[in-house]
Design a protein around this motif. Structure first.
Motif, short mmCIF file in Angstrom:
data_model
loop_
_atom_site.label_atom_id
_atom_site.label_comp_id
_atom_site.label_asym_id
_atom_site.label_seq_id
_atom_site.Cartn_x
_atom_site.Cartn_y
_atom_site.Cartn_z
N LEU A 153 71.87 27.64 -34.61
CA LEU A 153 71.09 28.86 -33.93
C LEU A 153 71.77 29.64 -33.18
CD1 LEU A 153 68.42 29.96 -33.90
CD2 LEU A 153 67.66 28.51 -32.01
N ALA A 154 72.80 29.16 -32.20
CA ALA A 154 73.74 29.81 -31.42
C ALA A 154 74.52 30.76 -32.01
CB ALA A 154 74.72 28.91 -30.45
N VAL A 155 75.03 30.28 -33.12
CA VAL A 155 75.85 31.15 -34.07
C VAL A 155 75.07 32.40 -34.51
CG1 VAL A 155 77.14 31.32 -35.99
CG2 VAL A 155 77.62 29.49 -34.61
N LEU A 156 73.76 32.04 -35.19
CA LEU A 156 73.04 33.06 -35.78
C LEU A 156 72.39 34.23 -34.61
CD1 LEU A 156 70.98 30.71 -37.92
CD2 LEU A 156 73.03 32.11 -38.75
N LYS A 157 72.08 33.50 -33.49
CA LYS A 157 71.51 34.28 -32.29
C LYS A 157 72.85 35.18 -31.84
CE LYS A 157 67.31 33.50 -31.92
NZ LYS A 157 66.10 34.43 -31.99
N ALA A 158 73.81 35.00 -31.93
CA ALA A 158 75.08 36.04 -31.58
C ALA A 158 75.10 37.04 -32.25
CB ALA A 158 76.18 34.93 -31.35
N SER A 159 74.68 36.73 -33.56
CA SER A 159 74.98 37.86 -34.55
C SER A 159 73.60 38.74 -34.46
CB SER A 159 74.77 37.40 -35.96
OG SER A 159 75.03 38.42 -36.93
N GLU A 160 72.51 38.14 -34.25
CA GLU A 160 71.06 38.95 -33.73
C GLU A 160 71.37 39.82 -32.73
OE1 GLU A 160 67.36 37.07 -34.71
OE2 GLU A 160 67.54 37.04 -32.51
N ARG A 161 71.90 39.16 -31.85
CA ARG A 161 71.94 39.93 -30.44
C ARG A 161 72.93 41.16 -30.60
NH1 ARG A 161 71.99 34.73 -28.14
NH2 ARG A 161 74.13 34.74 -28.02
N ALA A 162 73.93 41.20 -31.60
CA ALA A 162 74.90 42.21 -31.81
C ALA A 162 74.02 43.33 -32.73
CB ALA A 162 76.06 41.77 -32.53
N GLY A 163 72.91 42.99 -33.10
CA GLY A 163 72.24 44.23 -33.86
C GLY A 163 72.03 43.71 -35.36
#
Length: 407
Positions: A149-159
């Protein structure tokens, strides 16, 4: 007499292999080639065995003795040092093969062998490249939902919401493959299905107003760009296939005599060969193209390289130069235009239109029983569509649609 480093260093090769004993079964084997190899002689169940401990000077005297003492403790506890060494070697190899990267590579090799399109494999490797920095070297069975989830959220936060969604989906496929091949017990991506913000769906811009579309067709006819791009741009509305299928079209796929373009399965999204009936207008454009590129492989080759297909941005680039922005019309939008106007005409069955667009039937039960290609209807529809495009291009103000079901 116990060995010393000096004795070991001064030991020279002879005509035959020879030994320097240290004690408690440890000795140095000096080969006739000059190699110096540590060996341990021991007994298990009354049977003499030998164990390789490494070579000198990589393994020094002190370390060799430590390895000897460890092996002797194993013997005293009833274990065979040779078996223990082999098990450790296997465990180390399995640990290396059980990383996320290794399992993902296996999975990609599997779907490649199953015939997935090159573009699909390329996209899959791109997704792996996004996950590898954080997860690649991790044993796949130890990766937790929180870690992923930490990896996925990083992508999500980058837009990059759509990328995050695709990363979760790809990771899930890798984990399920690991479960199926007994390298993992569960799929940590599965419980994360609702954890990401849903991406906003973006549809390919398309002109569906007949009059406005006629204006686009006139602009295309007057386009003065590269000749091959002009031909591809004129050809696209008539056949309304996917941009990638058009730009990679090969001359061997075109049957002028029977007016058919057969797109091979490996290039089709649905992985089935697709036949496209060619109208008189489409054939005329292809005949023009043949005079320019008929001696090569591709119908629409890349500028400056006949060995490669046209750039995937060529058609969109031409549309932009004609003044049609990405929010108004795209190369893929010609499919939406054809779908809308063909359906609105009332002349053609839904199934014929869907098969012309090479869409898969979402109703799997219906698809299993409804296998007809509606070929004769599609041939008639292809010619009607090209004639209709000519009317629009020539500036017809009103095009009357006749209901094919009307009595």
């Amino acid at each position: 007499m116990a060995l010393t480093d000096t004795t070991i260093r001064q030991a020279k090769a002879r005509d035959n292999d020879w030994k320097l004993a240290d004690g408690k079964g440890l000795y140095l084997l000096v080969t006739k080639t000059g190699s110096k190899l540590w060996r341990l002689k021991f007994r298990v169940g009354g049977k003499e065995k030998k164990l390789a401990l490494g070579s000198y000077p990589e393994i020094g005297l002190k370390e060799a003795r430590a390895k000897r003492d460890e092996a002797r403790r194993l013997v005293q506890s009833g274990s065979d040092p040779s078996s223990v060494k082999r098990e450790r070697r296997i465990a180390k190899k399995l640990a290396t093969a059980n990383t996320f990267d290794a399992i993902a590579e296996e999975y990609i090799a599997k779907i490649e062998a199953e015939g997935r399109a090159g573009a699909t494999i390329g996209k899959t490797r791109w997704l792996l490249s996004k996950l590898s920095p954080a997860l690649g070297s991790r044993p796949i069975g130890e990766i937790t939902p929180h870690e992923l989830l930490a990896v996925l959220k990083a992508s999500e936060r980058a837009g990059h919401r759509e990328t995050a969604r695709r990363l979760r989906s790809f990771a899930s496929r890798v984990f399920r493959y690991a479960v199926a091949t007994v390298r993992a017990k569960s799929d940590p991506a599965q419980p994360l299905r609702g954890a990401l913000v849903s991406p906003v769906a973006k549809h390919h811009a398309a002109i569906t107003d007949p009059v406005a579309f006629g204006g686009l067709l006139r602009a295309i006819e007057e386009y003065s760009g590269q000749p091959v791009t002009c031909l591809a741009l004129r050809f696209t509305p008539h056949v309304f296939q996917r941009p990638g299928e058009i730009r990679q079209a090969e001359w061997t796929e075109i049957d002028f005599e029977n007016a058919v373009w057969t797109i091979p399965a490996e290039r089709m999204k649905q992985r089935h060969a697709h036949r496209v009936p060619l109208s008189r207008q489409a054939l005329a454009i292809l005949s023009e193209a043949h005079e320019l590129t008929g001696g090569g492989r591709y119908v629409f080759p890349k500028l400056g390289s006949s060995l490669k297909p046209m750039s995937e941005n060529a058609i969109n680039g031409a549309l932009r130069r004609l003044g049609y922005g990405s929010d108004r019309m795209t190369a893929h939008g010609f499919r939406s235009t054809a779908s809308s106007l063909l359906n609105e005409s009332g002349k053609w069955s839904y199934d014929a239109i869907e098969r012309a667009l090479s869409h898969a039937d979402r109703n799997q039960v219906r698809a299993a029983y409804h296998r007809g290609t509606h070929w004769l209807e599609r041939v008639e529809m292809a010619q009607w569509w090209s004639d209709y495009l000519d009317q629009l291009r020539n500036g017809a103000d009103i095009v009357l649609f006749t209901d094919r079901n009307a009595g």
